[in-house]
Design an enzyme around this catalytic site. Structure first.
Site, PDB file in Angstrom:
ATOM      1  N   GLY A 122      -4.941  -4.842  -2.933  1.00  0.00           N
ATOM      2  CA  GLY A 122      -3.958  -4.599  -3.990  1.00  0.00           C
ATOM      3  C   GLY A 122      -3.430  -3.172  -3.932  1.00  0.00           C
ATOM      4  O   GLY A 122      -4.055  -2.291  -3.362  1.00  0.00           O
TER       5      GLY A 122
ATOM      6  N   LYS B  67     -13.620  -5.575   9.417  1.00  0.00           N
ATOM      7  CA  LYS B  67     -14.233  -4.595   8.506  1.00  0.00           C
ATOM      8  C   LYS B  67     -15.711  -4.418   8.829  1.00  0.00           C
ATOM      9  O   LYS B  67     -16.235  -3.305   8.834  1.00  0.00           O
ATOM     10  CB  LYS B  67     -14.049  -5.059   7.059  1.00  0.00           C
ATOM     11  CG  LYS B  67     -12.576  -5.140   6.658  1.00  0.00           C
ATOM     12  CD  LYS B  67     -12.416  -5.840   5.318  1.00  0.00           C
ATOM     13  CE  LYS B  67     -10.954  -6.095   5.017  1.00  0.00           C
ATOM     14  NZ  LYS B  67     -10.738  -6.954   3.857  1.00  0.00           N
TER      15      LYS B  67
ATOM     16  N   VAL C 206       0.829  -1.208   0.000  1.00  0.00           N
ATOM     17  CA  VAL C 206       0.000   0.000   0.000  1.00  0.00           C
ATOM     18  C   VAL C 206       0.868   1.265   0.000  1.00  0.00           C
ATOM     19  O   VAL C 206       0.630   2.204  -0.769  1.00  0.00           O
ATOM     20  CB  VAL C 206      -0.963   0.003   1.211  1.00  0.00           C
ATOM     21  CG1 VAL C 206      -1.916   1.190   1.116  1.00  0.00           C
ATOM     22  CG2 VAL C 206      -1.750  -1.295   1.286  1.00  0.00           C
TER      23      VAL C 206
END
Ligand SMILES: NC(=O)c1ccc[n+]([C@@H]2O[C@H](COP(=O)([O-])OP(=O)(O)OC[C@H]3O[C@@H](n4cnc5c(N)ncnc54)[C@H](OP(=O)(O)O)[C@@H]3O)[C@@H](O)[C@H]2O)c1
Length: 428
Positions: free
Chosen positions: A304, A207, A15
């Site tokens: 990603g 999450k 990231v």
């Protein structure tokens, strides 16, 4: 020209390097959108000499992320190291104490320490933004905090772990057992160092807890999430579900009920032709339902370099523009802990069991279900060997407690071999 927004980035992995690339490659676009230049002043990672495929020329370097977080010339501390505790938490706390705003992608840290960090930030007059922490590139935190601010949220659902969705999709497509696809995913580098974070539902549970806090105006409470991973899902269940028009997904659901806040992350059957059923491979999907807006479906890359860095940059630009939101969409000091409710809203269930082949076996199972108040919608017997017959039952809507009670009585019938598998069918 307006003063630049000066950021310090701790963590230059997937990231972090993605964020550096966007800042370097899109400087003019970012400055135009933010109304001021975005400038990286310094970075931190464990190894200074690693080739990261991106130039770090011109940036200061700090071995210690806490030193980076407290630098005089940093306005926003961007935490991209990961881990619920350790350097990520220490540096985030130090940044807030030193008067910085914080942007992070760290769902583990926020799911566990989010309330404390939000209170610290708001007491000090600073912000913590975390778009990248939930569903990677999908702007779901902003959708809930801002776009749906005028709604009472009725339900939040999501497939938010791409690795689990990859494993389940691949099992169905290739007809391979869980163990083989798990190994494939490991070799492809899709699994976390501790795979249980993925396949045990923990990462997706983090999450869900963050989204539930925003949706229902409650303190983030990861401990109250009912967690069940995908390790027990067999190729037989996937095939049988497919034959009946369903797909199995690791689905998170949060909803406020009269009994309290339900939060569960567990494998569910969803109709194969529904948006969630159609979701293939590593993609994420979040479904938001509000009383005024109805249903909204957000779909995109949940992980990603590019997608996650995109989400981090949206937070950096938000701060550069001068938008100052509370962490969970309401002042943190006023948030209460919701009463956790075990997920017992009635639902149809898929039951698979192996019956010993003797007269009256099915009748005994039907009696146990009937005694628990469960009625049968559909039943199917599949391949039959010499002594046992696999049977699949789809029930009408039933409460989880009633189902658990029936499952406890089934072994006593003497006609069920091994344990029955029970999977909820979600109405999506
Ligand atoms: N990868 C994704 O697709 C994705 C998606 C959503 C959210 N996230 C979240 O984003 C965060 C970063 O993930 P990532 O995939 O980029 O991780 P990563 O590739 O493992 O990178 C972690 C980085 O942190 C650095 N680091 C670790 N400990 C450190 C310390 N004590 N001091 C300074 N630097 C330290 C590492 O340094 P070295 O490089 O020198 O080892 C590395 O650069 C995590 O919170 C993760 O959950 C990731």
């Amino acid at each position: 020209m307006t003063q630049p927004l000066r950021i310090g980035i701790a963590g230059l992995g997937t990231v972090g390097t993605g964020v550096v690339k966007i800042v370097r490659q899109k400087a003019n676009l970012l400055a135009a959108r933010a109304g001021r230049p975005i400038q990286i002043v310094a970075v931190s990672a464990r190894s200074r000499n690693k080739d990261r495929g991106v130039s770090l020329g011109g940036y200061g370097w700090e071995d210690d992320p806490v030193a980076l977080a407290t630098r005089e010339d940093v306005d926003v501390f961007v935490e991209l190291m990961g881990g619920a505790d350790g350097p990520a938490k220490a540096a985030t706390e130090a940044a807030l104490a030193a008067g910085k705003d914080v942007v992070t992608a760290n769902k583990a840290m926020l799911a566990i320490h989010g309330q404390d960090l939000a209170e610290r930030a708001e007491t000090a007059g600073h912000v913590i933004r975390f778009e990248a922490a939930v569903a990677g590139g999908i702007p779901v935190v902003k959708a809930l905090t801002e776009g749906l601010a005028g709604n009472e949220v009725t339900r939040v659902m999501g497939v938010m772990n791409g690795t689990c969705n990859y494993i389940l999709t691949r099992m169905e497509e290739a007809g391979l057992p869980y163990e083989d696809v798990f190994e494939e995913a490991r070799q492809l580098g899709y699994l976390e160092a501790d795979p249980n974070l993925d396949v045990g539902g923990i990462d997706a549970g983090h999450k869900l807890a963050l989204l539930a806090a925003i949706a229902y105006g409650t303190q983030v409470n990861f401990d109250a999430v009912e967690l069940e991973g995908i390790q027990q899902i067999s190729i037989e269940d996937i095939r049988t579900a497919a034959n009946m028009g369903f797909r199995i997904k690791l689905l998170g659901v949060a909803q406020m009920t009269g009994r309290g806040l339900e939060q569960r992350m567990s494998p569910c059957l969803v109709p194969a032709d529904s948006p969630l059923g159609q979701l293939q491979g590593g993609t994420n999907m979040v479904v938001l339902e509000g009383d005024a807006v109805g249903q909204i479906v957000l779909r995109g890359a949940g992980a990603g370099e590019g997608p996650t860095a995109s989400a981090v940059m949206s937070d950096v630009i938000e701060i550069a523009r001068g938008t100052r939101l509370t962490t969970f969409g309401q002042p943190a000091h006023g948030l209460e802990i919701a009463r956790p409710a075990r997920a017992s809203a009635p639902a149809p269930y898929y039951l698979r069991m192996r019956l010993i082949d003797k007269p009256g076996a099915m009748a005994k199972v039907a009696t146990v279900l009937g005694d628990a108040g469960i009625s049968i919608d559909r039943m199917r017997q599949t391949r039959h060997d010499d002594t046992t017959a696999p049977v699949v039952i789809v029930t009408h809507k039933t409460a989880r407690d009633a189902l658990d009670s029936a499952l406890r009585y089934l072994p006593g019938t003497g006609v069920v071999q091994g344990e029955a598998v029970a999977i909820r069918i979600e109405d999506v």
